[in-house]
Design an enzyme around this catalytic site. Sequence first.
Site, PDB file in Angstrom:
ATOM      1  CB  THR A  67     153.962 -13.777 -60.319  1.00 55.07           C
ATOM      2  OG1 THR A  67     155.209 -14.415 -60.214  1.00 55.07           O
ATOM      3  CG2 THR A  67     152.931 -13.947 -59.133  1.00 55.07           C
TER       4      THR A  67
ATOM      5  NE  ARG B 126     158.296  -7.882 -63.201  1.00 55.67           N
ATOM      6  CZ  ARG B 126     156.762  -8.541 -63.263  1.00 55.67           C
ATOM      7  NH1 ARG B 126     156.427  -9.000 -64.451  1.00 55.67           N
ATOM      8  NH2 ARG B 126     156.153  -8.789 -62.315  1.00 55.67           N
TER       9      ARG B 126
ATOM     10  CB  CYS C 181     161.831 -12.537 -56.763  1.00 49.86           C
ATOM     11  SG  CYS C 181     161.199 -12.570 -55.075  1.00 49.86           S
TER      12      CYS C 181
ATOM     13  CB  CYS D 108     161.876 -17.350 -56.804  1.00 47.60           C
ATOM     14  SG  CYS D 108     160.377 -16.042 -56.741  1.00 47.60           S
TER      15      CYS D 108
ATOM     16  NE  ARG E  29     149.315 -18.579 -51.489  1.00 46.62           N
ATOM     17  CZ  ARG E  29     148.464 -17.635 -51.138  1.00 46.62           C
ATOM     18  NH1 ARG E  29     148.213 -16.770 -50.036  1.00 46.62           N
ATOM     19  NH2 ARG E  29     147.219 -17.637 -52.026  1.00 46.62           N
TER      20      ARG E  29
END
Length: 343
Positions: free
Chosen positions: A29, A62, A64, A33, A40
Site C-alpha cells: 500500500t 506515506r 496511515c 503504521c 487489516r
Amino acid sequence: MPDAETMFQALVAKDSSFEGIFVAGIRTTGIFCRPSCSARKPRPENVEFFPRAGDALAAGYRPCLRCRPMEANGEAPDWLRPVLRAIDADPMKRWTSQDLREAGVEPARARRWFQAHHGMTFLAYLRSRRMGQAFSRLKNGSGVTEAALETGFDSLSGFCDAFRRSTGQTPTRSVTLHPLKVAQFPSPMGPLVAAADDEAVYLLEFWDRRMLETQFSILEKRIGAVFFPGTSDPIRQLEREIALYFGGKLKRFRTPVRSHGSDHQQQVWQALMEIPYGQTVSYSQLAASIGRPASTRPVARAVGENRLAIIIPCHRVVGHDGQLTGYGGGLWRKRHLLNLEQR
C-alpha cells in the site's frame, strides 16, 4: 529494535506496548503504521520495520490516515486543541452541541475521541471536571450551596447526588478526602498519566502499565484520594520537564512530588534517587546501599511499587549480570531510557 518476528507478532496483535519502538511500512500500500493500527494486517514478506516515522518517510512511505503515526502518541489532535484550551480557561462552562459546532468540531467526533481516550463521553468529561472544581471549593472552605451554584448545578439535591456518585461521600463529609487531578500527556514512548494536586505530583506512569489501576487504588487507601480529570501547575511543569528529559536537556526533575509509602519503601525510593544519571546498579548493590544486603527481594519489590516512573529512576536497576530485568512499563522502555541517559 526487537527482531522482525517479535515486531510482526506485535503488529498482528495490535500491541500498544510497542508504541514508540517501531513503525511498520506496508509495501503493498505504500503506507506506514503504528504497531497498534486497527487496519487489516499484511503478510510478513510485505512489511518492513523502521525505528522512527522519519525513517519510513525517507524510504518513501506515506503516514496511515487511520492510526496517524506522525502525531505524538497521546497528544490531542489539532482539531480538538482549541476546545481543550477553552475548557481549561473556563472549566465551569456548560458546553452544548452548538458550542462545539461553532468551534469547528462535530459533537459525534468529540464524543468518540473522549470515549476512546478518557473512557467517557465529552459531556461526562465536562461534568467530572466541574465536580473536581466543586470538590476543591469545599476543601477550601466554601459551603455546599455555594459550591453547587459556582460549579453550574441547577439544584442542591442534584449536586449532592452527583457528588455522592463521584466520591462515595456526601459533600459535608468530603473534607476528609484528598482530590487529585489526572491528566494524560504524550512522550516519545507513549502517553504518560499524571495525578497531582495544586502542590505536587503523586503519580506518573505509562498509560498501559498493567498495575496502573492498583497504583490508583493504593493512593485511595493511603491518602483518601479521589480522582478528577484536569490539570494543575505541577502537572504542567512536569510535562515541560519530561519533554526536556527526552530531549537530553534535563538530568534531574524539579517538579515537587509526594511518594507515600512505608518506611522501607521510602528508604528504597530515596536510594533510587541517588543513582547518578547514566549509571546503573544491581538489586543487590541497591540493597547493600541501604544497609540491607540480605534483603534483595524486598528491595526489588519496593522498586516495583514505585509510582513515579522516570522521576524516581527505578529503570536504573538491573540484574546482577547487567541484564535488564522487570520494569512495569516494559523492558523495551527500560532499554530506551538507559540508552537515552548513557548516550
